[in-house]
Design a protein around this motif. Sequence first.
Motif, PDB file in Angstrom:
ATOM      1  N   LEU A   5       0.821  -1.209   0.000  1.00 34.80           N
ATOM      2  CA  LEU A   5       0.000   0.000   0.000  1.00 34.80           C
ATOM      3  C   LEU A   5       0.859   1.265   0.000  1.00 34.80           C
ATOM      4  O   LEU A   5       0.427   2.320  -0.456  1.00 34.80           O
ATOM      5  N   TYR A   6       2.070   1.170   0.498  1.00 33.28           N
ATOM      6  CA  TYR A   6       2.965   2.320   0.599  1.00 33.28           C
ATOM      7  C   TYR A   6       4.040   2.332  -0.479  1.00 33.28           C
ATOM      8  O   TYR A   6       5.003   3.090  -0.383  1.00 33.28           O
ATOM      9  N   LYS A   7       3.872   1.525  -1.508  1.00 31.70           N
ATOM     10  CA  LYS A   7       4.890   1.372  -2.544  1.00 31.70           C
ATOM     11  C   LYS A   7       5.227   2.688  -3.242  1.00 31.70           C
ATOM     12  O   LYS A   7       6.383   3.001  -3.440  1.00 31.70           O
ATOM     13  N   GLY A   8       4.258   3.478  -3.618  1.00 28.91           N
ATOM     14  CA  GLY A   8       4.503   4.730  -4.336  1.00 28.91           C
ATOM     15  C   GLY A   8       4.525   5.952  -3.454  1.00 28.91           C
ATOM     16  O   GLY A   8       4.522   7.077  -3.958  1.00 28.91           O
ATOM     17  N   LEU A   9       4.567   5.777  -2.165  1.00 29.63           N
ATOM     18  CA  LEU A   9       4.494   6.909  -1.244  1.00 29.63           C
ATOM     19  C   LEU A   9       5.684   7.853  -1.384  1.00 29.63           C
ATOM     20  O   LEU A   9       5.518   9.069  -1.363  1.00 29.63           O
ATOM     21  N   ASN A  10       6.885   7.321  -1.551  1.00 25.22           N
ATOM     22  CA  ASN A  10       8.080   8.163  -1.663  1.00 25.22           C
ATOM     23  C   ASN A  10       7.962   9.154  -2.812  1.00 25.22           C
ATOM     24  O   ASN A  10       8.219  10.345  -2.653  1.00 25.22           O
ATOM     25  N   VAL A  11       7.583   8.649  -3.972  1.00 25.53           N
ATOM     26  CA  VAL A  11       7.482   9.500  -5.147  1.00 25.53           C
ATOM     27  C   VAL A  11       6.320  10.485  -5.001  1.00 25.53           C
ATOM     28  O   VAL A  11       6.433  11.650  -5.387  1.00 25.53           O
ATOM     29  N   GLY A  12       5.224  10.043  -4.427  1.00 24.67           N
ATOM     30  CA  GLY A  12       4.087  10.933  -4.216  1.00 24.67           C
ATOM     31  C   GLY A  12       4.418  12.083  -3.281  1.00 24.67           C
ATOM     32  O   GLY A  12       4.040  13.227  -3.528  1.00 24.67           O
ATOM     33  N   LEU A  65       6.367  13.116 -12.553  1.00 22.16           N
ATOM     34  CA  LEU A  65       6.727  12.310 -11.387  1.00 22.16           C
ATOM     35  C   LEU A  65       5.626  11.307 -11.034  1.00 22.16           C
ATOM     36  O   LEU A  65       5.902  10.286 -10.421  1.00 22.16           O
ATOM     37  N   ASP A  66       4.381  11.602 -11.416  1.00 18.16           N
ATOM     38  CA  ASP A  66       3.291  10.656 -11.162  1.00 18.16           C
ATOM     39  C   ASP A  66       3.461   9.375 -11.970  1.00 18.16           C
ATOM     40  O   ASP A  66       2.971   8.317 -11.584  1.00 18.16           O
ATOM     41  N   LEU A  67       4.143   9.444 -13.098  1.00 17.21           N
ATOM     42  CA  LEU A  67       4.332   8.267 -13.939  1.00 17.21           C
ATOM     43  C   LEU A  67       5.342   7.297 -13.341  1.00 17.21           C
ATOM     44  O   LEU A  67       5.353   6.125 -13.686  1.00 17.21           O
TER      45      LEU A  67
END
Length: 69
Positions: A5-12, A65-67
């Motif tokens: 669930l937290y996989k993309g948190l850093n980039v977000g 960055l969303d990509l």
Amino acid sequence: GVASLYKGLNVGLLRAGVYGGLRIGMYAPLKNAIVDPNAQKTTVLQKLLAGGVSGVLAAGITSPLDLIK
């Protein structure tokens, strides 16, 4: 699992920080470029225009960055 669930948190979070910094950082220079130096007061329309342009530019710069997510 839960960790996914937290996989993309850093980039977000990176995107949100950069977006906010760019938007706020570009507002004053854009407002100063729009406003007549001899004017005593800044109009609401000038402030809206400066805020809108800074938001659009910041979104355009940070949207890729969303990509990465």
